[in-house]
Design a protein around this motif. Structure first.
Motif, mmCIF file in Angstrom:
data_model
loop_
_atom_site.group_PDB
_atom_site.id
_atom_site.type_symbol
_atom_site.label_atom_id
_atom_site.label_comp_id
_atom_site.label_asym_id
_atom_site.label_seq_id
_atom_site.Cartn_x
_atom_site.Cartn_y
_atom_site.Cartn_z
ATOM 1 N N ALA A 129 55.208 47.094 29.232
ATOM 2 C CA ALA A 129 54.722 45.781 28.808
ATOM 3 C C ALA A 129 53.204 45.662 28.925
ATOM 4 O O ALA A 129 52.632 44.683 28.444
ATOM 5 N N VAL A 130 52.544 46.645 29.563
ATOM 6 C CA VAL A 130 51.105 46.539 29.805
ATOM 7 C C VAL A 130 50.367 47.731 29.204
ATOM 8 O O VAL A 130 50.972 48.689 28.713
ATOM 9 N N LEU A 132 48.007 51.132 28.877
ATOM 10 C CA LEU A 132 48.089 52.450 29.509
ATOM 11 C C LEU A 132 47.317 52.484 30.828
ATOM 12 O O LEU A 132 47.799 53.024 31.829
ATOM 13 N N ALA A 133 46.142 51.881 30.862
ATOM 14 C CA ALA A 133 45.307 51.908 32.064
ATOM 15 C C ALA A 133 45.941 51.176 33.237
ATOM 16 O O ALA A 133 45.615 51.439 34.395
ATOM 17 N N ASP A 134 46.871 50.261 32.944
ATOM 18 C CA ASP A 134 47.515 49.471 33.998
ATOM 19 C C ASP A 134 48.931 49.950 34.297
ATOM 20 O O ASP A 134 49.746 49.198 34.853
ATOM 21 N N GLY A 135 49.234 51.192 33.926
ATOM 22 C CA GLY A 135 50.547 51.749 34.228
ATOM 23 C C GLY A 135 51.531 51.649 33.086
ATOM 24 O O GLY A 135 52.730 51.874 33.284
ATOM 25 N N GLY A 136 51.047 51.338 31.887
ATOM 26 C CA GLY A 136 51.936 51.188 30.739
ATOM 27 C C GLY A 136 51.912 52.381 29.818
ATOM 28 O O GLY A 136 51.748 53.522 30.250
ATOM 29 N N GLY A 137 52.061 52.102 28.520
ATOM 30 C CA GLY A 137 52.106 53.158 27.521
ATOM 31 C C GLY A 137 51.040 52.958 26.472
ATOM 32 O O GLY A 137 50.051 52.241 26.701
ATOM 33 N N SER A 138 51.247 53.550 25.312
ATOM 34 C CA SER A 138 50.253 53.475 24.242
ATOM 35 C C SER A 138 50.487 52.292 23.311
ATOM 36 O O SER A 138 49.843 52.175 22.279
ATOM 37 N N GLY A 139 51.403 51.403 23.670
ATOM 38 C CA GLY A 139 51.613 50.190 22.893
ATOM 39 C C GLY A 139 52.771 50.293 21.917
ATOM 40 O O GLY A 139 53.427 51.316 21.794
ATOM 41 N N ASP A 239 43.338 47.826 21.662
ATOM 42 C CA ASP A 239 44.305 48.905 21.601
ATOM 43 C C ASP A 239 44.887 49.172 22.992
ATOM 44 O O ASP A 239 44.155 49.220 23.984
ATOM 45 N N ALA A 240 46.204 49.350 23.065
ATOM 46 C CA ALA A 240 46.864 49.520 24.357
ATOM 47 C C ALA A 240 46.483 50.817 25.052
ATOM 48 O O ALA A 240 46.427 50.882 26.288
ATOM 49 N N ALA A 241 46.224 51.861 24.278
ATOM 50 C CA ALA A 241 45.942 53.169 24.869
ATOM 51 C C ALA A 241 44.483 53.341 25.258
ATOM 52 O O ALA A 241 44.169 53.941 26.280
ATOM 53 N N THR A 242 43.585 52.791 24.443
ATOM 54 C CA THR A 242 42.151 53.026 24.659
ATOM 55 C C THR A 242 41.391 51.806 25.146
ATOM 56 O O THR A 242 40.276 51.945 25.673
ATOM 57 N N GLY A 243 41.943 50.612 24.952
ATOM 58 C CA GLY A 243 41.234 49.386 25.302
ATOM 59 C C GLY A 243 40.186 48.986 24.278
ATOM 60 O O GLY A 243 39.464 48.007 24.478
ATOM 61 N N GLU A 244 40.107 49.713 23.160
ATOM 62 C CA GLU A 244 39.072 49.455 22.167
ATOM 63 C C GLU A 244 39.466 48.344 21.200
ATOM 64 O O GLU A 244 40.643 48.100 20.954
ATOM 65 N N ALA A 245 38.462 47.694 20.627
ATOM 66 C CA ALA A 245 38.688 46.721 19.568
ATOM 67 C C ALA A 245 39.239 47.431 18.338
ATOM 68 O O ALA A 245 39.032 48.634 18.165
ATOM 69 N N ILE A 246 39.912 46.685 17.470
ATOM 70 C CA ILE A 246 40.594 47.290 16.329
ATOM 71 C C ILE A 246 39.637 48.065 15.427
ATOM 72 O O ILE A 246 39.977 49.114 14.880
ATOM 73 N N ASP A 247 38.394 47.597 15.280
ATOM 74 C CA ASP A 247 37.469 48.269 14.374
ATOM 75 C C ASP A 247 36.876 49.540 14.980
ATOM 76 O O ASP A 247 36.091 50.235 14.315
#
Length: 352
Positions: A129-130, A132-139, A239-247
């Motif tokens: 649900a969270v 990747l950096a917080d123990g989750g997945g790639s979204g 982005d769930a895996a990288t934390g980056e903005a969509i662009d």
């Protein structure tokens, strides 16, 4: 004594380390631990933060709502049992609008951070649900639940939701070009769900109620991808895996307008909380208060709540999403409340 085997004198007790013994609150506990590890408020380096958690004698007050969390966990395992032959994962998150407070998670697994999880698919310590950096997945690919972002961007660019738009099932990628997206020599083929082609003409209002992909494409070709990306960032999308903005990702393409992106359920809950709080965005927070062994109160991460979308735009969006659950042609009509209570929401599918 010498003749007595040492093993015979031991009374062995299993020691529960970390969140292992927290039952259905363990996934939330794990999120709190990761937020401590990842937040500079608790130390300059990750090693400093780990030392604080292990040795600081901390008293931590969290945002957990036990009833919400238990409801989510029960729903997850009722919807898709942990031992279901499909192996399908279920993940949900709840956020209190206007506060950023994370209330709980729902996963169709039993938390287990031991080696037992490697051979038992019903056990896991990964909180999908969270981020990747917080123990989750790639979204997760969220599909049409992205579309309210398009409508906000449309209104922020000065357009009415009642404009009649010409739609098509094929768009040149250059139609969406802006300063950060150039398009190419190719085209984007898009049609509405169930192979129904397109509705032409159609307003953005009806396009969101009916969840028509081709109308989203028409809107994006007019206001361009950069405007939609800026609105997504404004609402808190990353982005769930990288934390980056969509662009900043390889998903920055026309198909993002119909949800071909990867995002965590917690991020989506936070974005929908903006809609539910008249345009106020808050960063997710899990910790309300923390004191150390000496009783000194420590700084904790702030929700940084601020008005990011005009209230009139949000009210228009909320009405549109409400119609999606009350109109017979609405994509969310199956979820209409029987007692007449108002609701708004958005369906979102990907693949099957």
């Amino acid at each position: 004594a010498v003749n007595t085997p040492l093993a015979d004198t031991l009374n062995i007790h299993e020691v529960a380390v970390g969140c292992q013994n927290a039952g259905d609150y363990a996934f939330f506990c794990d999120y709190v631990v990761n937020r401590i590890y990842n937040s500079e408020e608790f130390g300059k380096t990750r090693a400093d933060r780990q030392r604080l958690l292990a040795e600081g004698g901390l008293n931590i007050v969290t945002t957990l709502d036990v009833q919400t969390n238990q409801m989510l966990m029960d729903t997850a395992r009722k919807t898709v049992p942990p031992n279901d032959s499909s192996g399908m994962e279920f993940a949900a998150a709840a956020v209190k609008p206007g506060t950023g407070e994370v209330l709980g998670f729902g996963l169709n697994r039993y938390y287990d951070a031991t080696d037992a999880a490697a051979s038992d698919p019903t056990l896991s310590s990964q909180n999908y649900a969270v981020d990747l950096a917080d123990g989750g997945g790639s979204g997760w690919t969220i599909g049409s639940s992205w579309k309210p972002i398009n409508l906000i961007a449309w209104m922020e660019q000065g357009h009415s939701v009642m404009e009649n738009l010409q739609t098509s099932t094929r768009y040149a990628t250059t139609d969406f070009a802006c300063d950060r997206y150039t398009g190419g020599a190719d085209s984007w083929d898009v049609q509405n769900a169930l192979g129904s082609g397109t509705q032409n003409p159609e307003t953005p209002f009806d396009g969101l109620i009916r969840s028509h992909n081709t109308t989203q494409a028409s809107m994006a070709s007019i206001i361009k991808l950069c405007a939609i990306a800026d609105t997504a960032t404004e609402l808190g999308y990353h982005d769930a895996a990288t934390g980056e903005a969509i662009d900043k990702t390889n998903q920055f393409a026309p198909s993002m307008t119909i949800g071909a992106v990867n995002v965590s359920p917690l991020t989506m809950a936070s974005i929908f909380a903006v809609y539910a709080s008249n345009g106020v965005r808050c960063d997710p927070i899990a910790i309300k208060k923390m004191t150390n062994a000496d009783g000194k109160e420590l700084n904790v991460p702030s929700a940084n709540c601020k008005q990011v979308v005009d209230k009139d735009i949000i009210q228009t969006l909320a009405y549109t999403l409400n119609q999606g659950t009350t109109r017979a042609d609405g994509a969310g009509y199956a979820f209409k409340f029987n007692d007449g209570r108002k609701a708004f929401g958005k369906t979102g599918t990907s693949g099957d």
